[in-house]
Design an enzyme around this catalytic site. Structure first.
Site, PDB file in Angstrom:
ATOM      1  N   ASP A   8     -36.961  -8.153  16.963  1.00 18.71           N
ATOM      2  CA  ASP A   8     -37.792  -9.291  16.580  1.00 18.71           C
ATOM      3  C   ASP A   8     -37.127 -10.107  15.467  1.00 18.71           C
ATOM      4  O   ASP A   8     -36.372  -9.572  14.648  1.00 18.71           O
ATOM      5  CB  ASP A   8     -39.151  -8.768  16.099  1.00 18.71           C
ATOM      6  CG  ASP A   8     -40.176  -9.867  15.936  1.00 18.71           C
ATOM      7  OD1 ASP A   8     -40.117 -10.848  16.701  1.00 18.71           O
ATOM      8  OD2 ASP A   8     -41.032  -9.744  15.050  1.00 18.71           O
ATOM      9  N   GLU A  61     -34.985 -11.595  20.098  1.00 21.09           N
ATOM     10  CA  GLU A  61     -35.955 -12.678  19.949  1.00 21.09           C
ATOM     11  C   GLU A  61     -35.379 -13.580  18.860  1.00 21.09           C
ATOM     12  O   GLU A  61     -35.625 -13.392  17.672  1.00 21.09           O
ATOM     13  CB  GLU A  61     -37.329 -12.113  19.578  1.00 21.09           C
ATOM     14  CG  GLU A  61     -38.462 -13.150  19.642  1.00 21.09           C
ATOM     15  CD  GLU A  61     -38.689 -13.851  18.325  1.00 21.09           C
ATOM     16  OE1 GLU A  61     -38.722 -15.093  18.322  1.00 21.09           O
ATOM     17  OE2 GLU A  61     -38.841 -13.170  17.305  1.00 21.09           O
TER      18      GLU A  61
END
Length: 347
Positions: A8, A61
């Site tokens: 992330d 991401e």
């Protein structure tokens, strides 16, 4: 066993000034805003994971234009297997959330992704971020009544599965859950129960997703040349007034799959498409408007054959708010992707 890692907020690692105001960060030794320690760490992490566990995957991401996120580490990249395609996600959701009468003004939102589709190895993410925190579930983003919302969702999923890149769908979206996902109780599985009045509506979307995966698996044109520009060709990319998109995908043998999406709520009869001349007949292998998925069952029964003369093309009946996939009739020689006219939008 873990199949892979999704990392992330990679951008906040890569940039020293990410989400920081003036005075809250210091430039690196070269005076830039890149974080060399983070780059080195991510490269070592990816290299180690792929070396020790062949077959797993790492996904970044990453929301910026950092070059080489999925480039191998021995070529200076970060070494991730896939990168979140934030641009495709945002643009396509803007398009499908518009009323069909306004979509012609946003047509480029659906074609722009092909400008950069091969700059990285992408995953097309409809993730948790897009179905919570007041953003509404995927089916609830669609305009119109309940039938049109489900039809729009099915058309969008068909477009997504045929677009270059891998697919990621957040739980609940595969059976048209209307409410946002909640960590307190998970997906609304009860929507599929026989005792629920609209269960058939939700089961239809679920069955379509199953069929999309099944046909995808047995159709190499949809994945074999996923990162190769010659595996894609626009057929119709500029039909903004019609809300229609059509393109070809090719496998390694040059055998095509034709994907056609009609994001208008009207049936389009005798819609002409210029497809390879050496394919004598096409047949539907998937139609998101099929009755078993909850659609109106507007079909192209039997083989679709081209007209007479050079550049004769084919004429299809396009169902409302639907995506079609067509393949050459069995036994037809491969068309050869070297006959692609290019990758820019155009009829």
């Amino acid at each position: 066993h873990i199949d892979g890692l999704r990392v992330d907020a990679v951008a906040s690692m890569l940039y020293l000034d990410y989400s920081r105001e003036y005075g809250q960060w210091r430039p690196n030794e070269h005076g830039g805003n890149e974080n060399p320690d983070a780059v080195a760490f991510l490269q070592e992490m990816n290299a180690t994971v792929y070396r020790r566990c062949p077959g797993v995957i790492t996904i970044a991401e990453e929301s910026t234009a950092w070059d080489g996120v999925t480039r191998p580490t021995d070529h200076g990249g970060l070494g991730f297997g896939l990168k979140w395609n934030m641009g495709w996600m945002h643009d396509s959701l803007v398009y499908v959330s518009k009323d069909p009468v306004h979509r012609k003004y946003h047509h480029h939102e659906m074609t722009f992704s092909m400008v950069y589709a091969y700059s990285e190895n992408y995953v097309l993410p409809i993730s948790h971020d897009e179905a919570v925190h007041g953003k509404r579930s995927l089916v609830s983003k669609m305009p119109g009544d309940w039938w049109q919302q489900r039809a729009g969702l099915r058309a969008y999923l068909g477009f997504m599965w045929s677009h270059p890149g891998k697919q990621l769908l957040f739980m609940g979206q595969e059976f048209a859950q209307g409410s946002e996902w909640s960590e307190a109780h998970g997906p609304d599985w009860w929507l599929l129960d026989a005792g629920y009045g609209a269960a058939a509506d939700h089961r239809g979307v679920r069955d379509l997703v199953r069929e999309l995966n099944t046909v995808y698996h047995r159709t190499p044109a949809l994945w074999q040349r996923d990162t190769d520009p010659s595996g894609f060709q626009w057929v119709v990319g500029d039909a903004a007034d019609d809300n229609v998109f059509a393109f070809l995908r090719f496998d390694e043998e040059g055998t095509p799959l034709l994907a056609v999406s009609n994001f208008s709520p009207v049936v389009r009869h005798h819609y002409r498409l210029d497809v390879p001349d050496d394919v004598p007949a096409w047949h539907e292998v998937l139609n998101t408007d099929a009755a078993r998925y909850g659609g109106s069952d507007v079909r192209n029964p039997g083989p679709v054959t081209p007209g007479v003369g050079p550049g004769r093309g084919i004429r299809l009946t396009l169902p409302p708010l639907a995506t079609l996939w067509l393949r050459p009739v069995a036994g037809v020689p491969p068309t050869g992707a070297d006959k692609c006219a290019g990758n820019s939008p155009g009829a």
